[in-house]
Write a protein that holds these residues in place. Sequence first.
Motif, PDB file in Angstrom:
ATOM      1  N   THR A   1      11.201 -28.420  11.902  1.00 53.59           N
ATOM      2  CA  THR A   1       9.822 -27.982  11.656  1.00 53.59           C
ATOM      3  C   THR A   1       9.601 -26.512  11.999  1.00 53.59           C
ATOM      4  O   THR A   1       8.518 -25.988  11.785  1.00 53.59           O
ATOM      5  CB  THR A   1       8.822 -28.828  12.482  1.00 53.59           C
TER       6      THR A   1
ATOM      7  N   THR B   1      20.108 -24.150  24.558  1.00 54.06           N
ATOM      8  CA  THR B   1      18.886 -24.561  23.861  1.00 54.06           C
ATOM      9  C   THR B   1      17.713 -23.648  24.204  1.00 54.06           C
ATOM     10  O   THR B   1      16.832 -23.450  23.365  1.00 54.06           O
ATOM     11  CB  THR B   1      18.505 -26.027  24.163  1.00 54.06           C
TER      12      THR B   1
ATOM     13  N   GLN C   1      20.047 -25.907  14.012  1.00 52.84           N
ATOM     14  CA  GLN C   1      20.390 -27.268  13.592  1.00 52.84           C
ATOM     15  C   GLN C   1      21.900 -27.467  13.545  1.00 52.84           C
ATOM     16  O   GLN C   1      22.392 -28.539  13.911  1.00 52.84           O
ATOM     17  CB  GLN C   1      19.759 -27.587  12.247  1.00 52.84           C
TER      18      GLN C   1
ATOM     19  N   GLY D   1      15.188 -33.056  14.683  1.00 58.05           N
ATOM     20  CA  GLY D   1      13.901 -33.257  14.011  1.00 58.05           C
ATOM     21  C   GLY D   1      12.887 -32.187  14.379  1.00 58.05           C
ATOM     22  O   GLY D   1      12.136 -31.706  13.518  1.00 58.05           O
ATOM     23  N   VAL D   2      12.863 -31.803  15.639  1.00 56.28           N
ATOM     24  CA  VAL D   2      11.928 -30.762  16.083  1.00 56.28           C
ATOM     25  C   VAL D   2      12.265 -29.429  15.428  1.00 56.28           C
ATOM     26  O   VAL D   2      11.392 -28.740  14.889  1.00 56.28           O
ATOM     27  CB  VAL D   2      11.933 -30.642  17.629  1.00 56.28           C
TER      28      VAL D   2
ATOM     29  N   LEU E   1      25.567 -33.351  18.670  1.00 50.10           N
ATOM     30  CA  LEU E   1      25.419 -34.773  18.374  1.00 50.10           C
ATOM     31  C   LEU E   1      26.778 -35.405  18.084  1.00 50.10           C
ATOM     32  O   LEU E   1      27.112 -36.464  18.633  1.00 50.10           O
ATOM     33  CB  LEU E   1      24.470 -34.963  17.190  1.00 50.10           C
TER      34      LEU E   1
ATOM     35  N   SER F   1      20.816 -39.174  21.727  1.00 52.49           N
ATOM     36  CA  SER F   1      19.416 -39.427  21.354  1.00 52.49           C
ATOM     37  C   SER F   1      18.605 -38.142  21.421  1.00 52.49           C
ATOM     38  O   SER F   1      17.806 -37.846  20.524  1.00 52.49           O
ATOM     39  CB  SER F   1      18.820 -40.489  22.285  1.00 52.49           C
ATOM     40  N   TRP F   2      18.827 -37.355  22.462  1.00 49.08           N
ATOM     41  CA  TRP F   2      18.136 -36.066  22.591  1.00 49.08           C
ATOM     42  C   TRP F   2      18.501 -35.156  21.420  1.00 49.08           C
ATOM     43  O   TRP F   2      17.622 -34.501  20.828  1.00 49.08           O
ATOM     44  CB  TRP F   2      18.494 -35.392  23.918  1.00 49.08           C
TER      45      TRP F   2
ATOM     46  N   GLU G   1      19.470 -35.927  18.420  1.00 45.39           N
ATOM     47  CA  GLU G   1      18.804 -36.414  17.207  1.00 45.39           C
ATOM     48  C   GLU G   1      17.343 -35.987  17.198  1.00 45.39           C
ATOM     49  O   GLU G   1      16.822 -35.518  16.185  1.00 45.39           O
ATOM     50  CB  GLU G   1      18.920 -37.932  17.107  1.00 45.39           C
ATOM     51  N   TRP G   2      16.673 -36.141  18.334  1.00 45.96           N
ATOM     52  CA  TRP G   2      15.272 -35.737  18.460  1.00 45.96           C
ATOM     53  C   TRP G   2      15.137 -34.231  18.232  1.00 45.96           C
ATOM     54  O   TRP G   2      14.261 -33.777  17.488  1.00 45.96           O
ATOM     55  CB  TRP G   2      14.756 -36.136  19.844  1.00 45.96           C
ATOM     56  N   ALA G   3      15.995 -33.450  18.881  1.00 47.61           N
ATOM     57  CA  ALA G   3      15.925 -31.991  18.777  1.00 47.61           C
ATOM     58  C   ALA G   3      16.144 -31.531  17.340  1.00 47.61           C
ATOM     59  O   ALA G   3      15.495 -30.573  16.886  1.00 47.61           O
ATOM     60  CB  ALA G   3      16.947 -31.353  19.720  1.00 47.61           C
TER      61      ALA G   3
END
Length: 182
Positions: free
Chosen positions: A170, A97, A109, A166-167, A116, A159-160, A162-164
């Motif tokens: 962007t 990462t 992604q 989304g980040v 994930l 969970s991380w 999924e969050w990543a």
Amino acid sequence: MSLRMALLTLIAGQPRSGYDINREFDGVLMFVWHAKPTQVYPELKRLAADGLIREQDEGPRGRRPYEITQEGLRTLREWLTTTSADHSQRNETVLRTFALWTVEPAEAQAFLREELEYHRARLRGLRVLQKGLDLDRPADRAALLGLEAGVRRLEAAASWAEWALGVVATWPSTTAPEQDTG
């Protein structure tokens, strides 16, 4: 943790053959400790030579299960009660990462989606293993603790991821627009 202590832990729970132990490393222990058969079998021989385990009579399919000796149990208990846990760890996913800035967001992604799905699949597997425990057995009661630690870590990792995702959605493209030189 050493392979030696991992093997003693497995064998203390119930006698196991080298084959059984390798299946454990590929299954329930995958998220805790990794060992290859080329590591397991020589270490089993060393444990036997040191008097910490002994081979039982040949069992089904020609397997020779090992059982822990009193000296092996004493060694395992000493390790549990007199040494601190080693909290150092290597995590290739996290290392990768730190380099995701070098690829296109879509590629980042794709990596995160793969992570994930990996965590979700492992979660499903651990939950199946939890359901199969016999909590009347002391070794299975302790296994519940380890499996739950794995479940919670995998839930956090999912969970991380999924969050990543989304980040990274962007992030701007890393490729500069091509200049018209004509």
